[in-house]
Scaffold this motif. Structure first.
Motif, PDB file in Angstrom:
ATOM      1  N   VAL A 122       0.849  -1.191   0.000  1.00 12.42           N
ATOM      2  CA  VAL A 122       0.000   0.000   0.000  1.00 12.42           C
ATOM      3  C   VAL A 122       0.883   1.238   0.000  1.00 12.42           C
ATOM      4  N   THR A 123       0.644   2.131  -0.959  1.00 11.88           N
ATOM      5  CA  THR A 123       1.412   3.371  -1.037  1.00 11.88           C
ATOM      6  C   THR A 123       0.481   4.555  -1.277  1.00 11.88           C
ATOM      7  N   LYS A 124       0.946   5.738  -0.897  1.00 11.21           N
ATOM      8  CA  LYS A 124       0.214   6.981  -1.135  1.00 11.21           C
ATOM      9  C   LYS A 124       0.820   7.712  -2.328  1.00 11.21           C
ATOM     10  N   SER A 125      -0.023   8.456  -3.031  1.00  9.76           N
ATOM     11  CA  SER A 125       0.463   9.244  -4.142  1.00  9.76           C
ATOM     12  C   SER A 125      -0.475  10.426  -4.361  1.00  9.76           C
ATOM     13  N   VAL A 126      -0.021  11.370  -5.172  1.00 11.36           N
ATOM     14  CA  VAL A 126      -0.841  12.509  -5.572  1.00 11.36           C
ATOM     15  C   VAL A 126      -0.765  12.625  -7.085  1.00 11.36           C
ATOM     16  N   ALA A 127      -1.921  12.686  -7.736  1.00 10.55           N
ATOM     17  CA  ALA A 127      -1.976  12.818  -9.193  1.00 10.55           C
ATOM     18  C   ALA A 127      -2.389  14.234  -9.558  1.00 10.55           C
ATOM     19  N   LYS A 128      -1.863  14.706 -10.676  1.00 12.31           N
ATOM     20  CA  LYS A 128      -2.258  16.013 -11.189  1.00 12.31           C
ATOM     21  C   LYS A 128      -3.200  15.824 -12.369  1.00 12.31           C
ATOM     22  N   ILE A 129      -4.381  16.397 -12.268  1.00 11.19           N
ATOM     23  CA  ILE A 129      -5.376  16.304 -13.317  1.00 11.19           C
ATOM     24  C   ILE A 129      -5.305  17.572 -14.168  1.00 11.19           C
ATOM     25  N   ILE A 130      -5.157  17.400 -15.464  1.00  4.06           N
ATOM     26  CA  ILE A 130      -5.017  18.509 -16.419  1.00  4.06           C
ATOM     27  C   ILE A 130      -3.839  19.409 -16.012  1.00  4.06           C
ATOM     28  N   GLY A 131      -2.898  18.825 -15.287  1.00  2.10           N
ATOM     29  CA  GLY A 131      -1.711  19.562 -14.894  1.00  2.10           C
ATOM     30  C   GLY A 131      -1.937  20.613 -13.829  1.00  2.10           C
ATOM     31  N   LEU A 132      -3.161  20.699 -13.296  1.00  6.02           N
ATOM     32  CA  LEU A 132      -3.491  21.763 -12.350  1.00  6.02           C
ATOM     33  C   LEU A 132      -3.991  21.252 -11.004  1.00  6.02           C
ATOM     34  N   ILE A 133      -4.948  20.352 -11.030  1.00  5.23           N
ATOM     35  CA  ILE A 133      -5.633  19.914  -9.818  1.00  5.23           C
ATOM     36  C   ILE A 133      -4.950  18.683  -9.241  1.00  5.23           C
ATOM     37  N   GLU A 134      -4.543  18.762  -7.994  1.00  8.06           N
ATOM     38  CA  GLU A 134      -3.943  17.614  -7.321  1.00  8.06           C
ATOM     39  C   GLU A 134      -5.027  16.797  -6.627  1.00  8.06           C
ATOM     40  N   MET A 135      -4.952  15.472  -6.824  1.00  7.49           N
ATOM     41  CA  MET A 135      -5.936  14.571  -6.225  1.00  7.49           C
ATOM     42  C   MET A 135      -5.212  13.449  -5.492  1.00  7.49           C
ATOM     43  N   ASP A 136      -5.653  13.182  -4.272  1.00 11.52           N
ATOM     44  CA  ASP A 136      -5.050  12.149  -3.434  1.00 11.52           C
ATOM     45  C   ASP A 136      -5.317  10.767  -4.012  1.00 11.52           C
ATOM     46  N   GLN A 137      -4.301   9.889  -3.906  1.00  8.35           N
ATOM     47  CA  GLN A 137      -4.459   8.503  -4.352  1.00  8.35           C
ATOM     48  C   GLN A 137      -3.945   7.550  -3.286  1.00  8.35           C
ATOM     49  N   LEU A 138      -4.605   6.406  -3.189  1.00 10.13           N
ATOM     50  CA  LEU A 138      -4.136   5.303  -2.354  1.00 10.13           C
ATOM     51  C   LEU A 138      -3.999   4.105  -3.282  1.00 10.13           C
TER      52      LEU A 138
END
Length: 241
Positions: free
Chosen positions: A219-235
């Motif tokens: 299990v790891t945590k990450s943060v994705a960037k949507i359209i290069g602007l909005i950061e969204m939390d990921q598990l």
């Protein structure tokens, strides 16, 4: 906080009773009294659907556990993994707290899911997602101000595999959980249990269907960037089979 999430875990696993200090007649009366106390008899639909936005700048912390209970198919041609998983989700709602000593020591109770805001958690790699059993119309309320839900899902997810060694090799496939709409400034997703616990508990309930066995889950945590602007939390759950 650790005590709170221990309570959540026990309740989610059915190890915390609703009310041990009541007989059946008292329980019915106390439960109705509790529902009235929490305002569940006067549900405000707008507040229910808009949370957590109306509580900003406070961040909504969503806790998740994902257990793999079966590996149904590893499809090398379609580059996909089909599994059955159990997902336990919990989130705080300060409006759902009560003093259990005033309600027959009732620590938890069940309430209709449609009375509450529920996290919009999706699976990034999903090709097809179905409920493994009928979707539960209920959530469990815990007296410390936590709402918990449990779902069994049948998942088909995309997974890049090394075909040159198939089927004589192990594979690692990701199941990535992410809000479908909320940024990491509005919702953060955290694991409730670590990789070792999730792996052990998954293996306890694992049903073999075919040649594939569950090796481990990371299990790891990450943060994705949507359209290069909005950061969204990921598990990210990495399933090794």
């Amino acid at each position: 906080m650790s005590l709170h999430w221990l309570m959540f875990f026990l309740a989610s696993m059915g190890l915390v009773s609703d009310a041990d200090h009541c007989n059946n007649t008292e329980y019915d009366t106390v439960k109705y009294k509790l529902f009235t106390h929490l305002g569940l008899d006067k549900n405000d639909y707008q507040i229910t659907r808009m949370w957590p936005l109306i509580f900003l700048p406070h961040l909504a912390i969503i806790y998740v556990d994902l257990y793999v209970t079966s590996i149904i198919e590893v499809n090398e041609k379609d580059q996909s993994l089909t599994t059955q998983v159990k997902i336990i989700t919990a989130w705080p709602n300060s409006n759902m707290q009560w003093n259990k000593s005033l309600f027959c020591e009732m620590e938890t109770c069940v309430a209709p899911k449609n009375l509450f805001w529920t996290p919009d958690i999706g699976i990034i790699e999903s090709i097809k997602t179905d409920f493994g059993t009928k979707e539960s119309p209920y959530v469990r309320l815990i007296h410390i101000g936590i709402i918990a839900s449990s779902d069994i899902l049948a998942l088909t997810t995309a997974c890049r595999m090394d075909l040159y060694r198939f089927p004589f090799d192990s594979h690692t496939c990701n199941i990535t959980l992410q809000s479908t709409a909320h940024s990491s400034q509005e919702i953060t997703i955290d694991k409730f249990s670590g990789a070792t616990w999730v792996t052990i508990e998954s293996k306890k309930t694992f049903h073999t269907q075919g040649e594939w066995e569950l090796i481990s889950i990371n299990v790891t945590k990450s943060v994705a960037k949507i359209i290069g602007l909005i950061e969204m939390d990921q598990l990210i759950y990495q399933v090794n089979c």
